[in-house]
Design a protein around this motif. Structure first.
Motif, PDB file in Angstrom:
ATOM      1  N   SER A   1      53.231  30.588  66.549  1.00 22.07           N
ATOM      2  CA  SER A   1      53.775  29.633  67.513  1.00 22.07           C
ATOM      3  C   SER A   1      53.459  28.192  67.107  1.00 22.07           C
ATOM      4  O   SER A   1      54.271  27.283  67.322  1.00 22.07           O
ATOM      5  CB  SER A   1      53.242  29.921  68.917  1.00 22.07           C
ATOM      6  N   LEU A   2      52.283  27.982  66.500  1.00 21.74           N
ATOM      7  CA  LEU A   2      51.935  26.637  66.042  1.00 21.74           C
ATOM      8  C   LEU A   2      52.852  26.220  64.893  1.00 21.74           C
ATOM      9  O   LEU A   2      53.346  25.087  64.862  1.00 21.74           O
ATOM     10  CB  LEU A   2      50.480  26.593  65.574  1.00 21.74           C
ATOM     11  N   GLU A   3      53.066  27.131  63.961  1.00 26.87           N
ATOM     12  CA  GLU A   3      53.948  26.814  62.842  1.00 26.87           C
ATOM     13  C   GLU A   3      55.357  26.496  63.335  1.00 26.87           C
ATOM     14  O   GLU A   3      56.003  25.563  62.847  1.00 26.87           O
ATOM     15  CB  GLU A   3      53.972  27.977  61.845  1.00 26.87           C
TER      16      GLU A   3
ATOM     17  N   ALA B   1      56.177  25.323  66.312  1.00 30.05           N
ATOM     18  CA  ALA B   1      56.166  24.054  67.050  1.00 30.05           C
ATOM     19  C   ALA B   1      56.215  22.868  66.087  1.00 30.05           C
ATOM     20  O   ALA B   1      56.978  21.912  66.287  1.00 30.05           O
ATOM     21  CB  ALA B   1      54.923  23.970  67.934  1.00 30.05           C
ATOM     22  N   PHE B   2      55.414  22.927  65.021  1.00 30.96           N
ATOM     23  CA  PHE B   2      55.421  21.824  64.057  1.00 30.96           C
ATOM     24  C   PHE B   2      56.749  21.765  63.304  1.00 30.96           C
ATOM     25  O   PHE B   2      57.233  20.672  62.977  1.00 30.96           O
ATOM     26  CB  PHE B   2      54.254  21.963  63.082  1.00 30.96           C
TER      27      PHE B   2
ATOM     28  N   ALA C   1      51.880  34.024  71.015  1.00 32.29           N
ATOM     29  CA  ALA C   1      50.938  32.996  70.594  1.00 32.29           C
ATOM     30  C   ALA C   1      49.906  33.548  69.641  1.00 32.29           C
ATOM     31  O   ALA C   1      49.357  32.848  68.809  1.00 32.29           O
ATOM     32  CB  ALA C   1      50.246  32.385  71.820  1.00 32.29           C
TER      33      ALA C   1
END
Length: 267
Positions: free
Chosen positions: A22-24, A26-27, A11
């Motif tokens: 992790s955000l990239e 997920a999107f 993360a």
């Protein structure tokens, strides 16, 4: 399953752009789900994204817990209801940014101007400036239609791979809105080839008899978008179309530049 320390490390990883990995990811998975029609299996996501199954499983569990994804009874995953509010808000904002450019279109062409997005398998109209003519044709903001019968639908799908277009048409069907609506996949793919060659799309009485529409996509838009003008077929003739197309293309480029500038300011 990976340990909690491994999850924390993942993360915290940053990408070359300075973002959180992790955000990239997920999107990216959410966008891949949308491209696949809104419902996929983990193995499909793994194949298309190149990520290992354990990583995808961990990300999907988080998205499910947040309400952005839901798990079906068949163990496949579908886009969740919390995305609706985000999508509606962003569409309204995009429409607000576009209105001055649509007003310019009305001023220069005399016809009603619209902006539309591809939302899943449907076209949704998010902004409009009506013509000043007493007799005008328009599609109201918020209306949803299928892509195969609209100029904006053709403009938005013109550069989509044929197999993806066929899959979309298989999901939606191709009902005839008028006697001139294209109702076969081969016919629609041929129309998209024409759009690619011409640089613009035409709806010639295909969504509503007596109404003609000219549309172009907005290049490099943060989400697939198109703008169009529409009016009575007696006014939006082929000769008038030749004059309108360069105006549409110029406004689309200017709108694209404005959206890019706004996105950069918010980053």
């Amino acid at each position: 399953m990976p340990s909690s320390s491994a999850s924390t490390t993942d993360a915290a990883k940053t990408t070359a752009s300075g973002g959180v990995q992790s955000l990239e990811r997920a999107f990216d998975l959410l966008e891949r789900m949308a491209d696949a029609g809104g419902e996929v299996g983990l193995s499909e996501l793994s194949a298309s994204s190149g990520l290992p199954l354990p990583t995808i499983h961990r990300l999907m569990r988080t998205l499910v817990a947040c309400g952005y994804v839901r798990q079906q009874s068949n163990r496949r995953y579908a886009l969740g209801p919390r995305l609706i509010r985000l999508g509606e808000s962003s569409a309204r904002l995009l429409g607000t940014w576009a209105r001055p450019y649509l007003a310019r279109l009305v001023e220069e062409t005399g016809e009603t101007a619209n902006m539309a997005l591809l939302d899943g398998d449907e076209i949704v109209y998010v902004a409009q400036v009506p013509s000043k003519h007493s007799m005008r044709m328009f599609t109201e903001v918020g209306r949803r239609v299928l892509p195969h019968s609209t100029g904006v639908g053709k403009a938005l799908l013109a550069h989509t791979p044929p197999e993806e277009v066929r899959a979309l048409l298989a999901r939606t069907g191709m009902p005839a809105a008028t006697e001139k609506t294209i109702t076969t996949a081969e016919g629609f793919l041929a129309a998209l080839e024409t759009v690619r060659g011409a640089g613009y799309a035409i709806d010639d009485n295909e969504q509503e008899m007596g109404v003609r529409c000219v549309a172009v996509s907005v290049p490099d838009s943060p989400t697939a978008a198109a703008i169009s003008i529409s009016g009575p077929a007696g006014r939006v003739t082929e000769a008038v179309t030749e004059r309108i197309v360069p105006v549409l293309q110029e406004v689309a480029r200017d709108l694209s530049a404005a959206l890019a500038s706004t996105t950069a300011q918010q980053a």
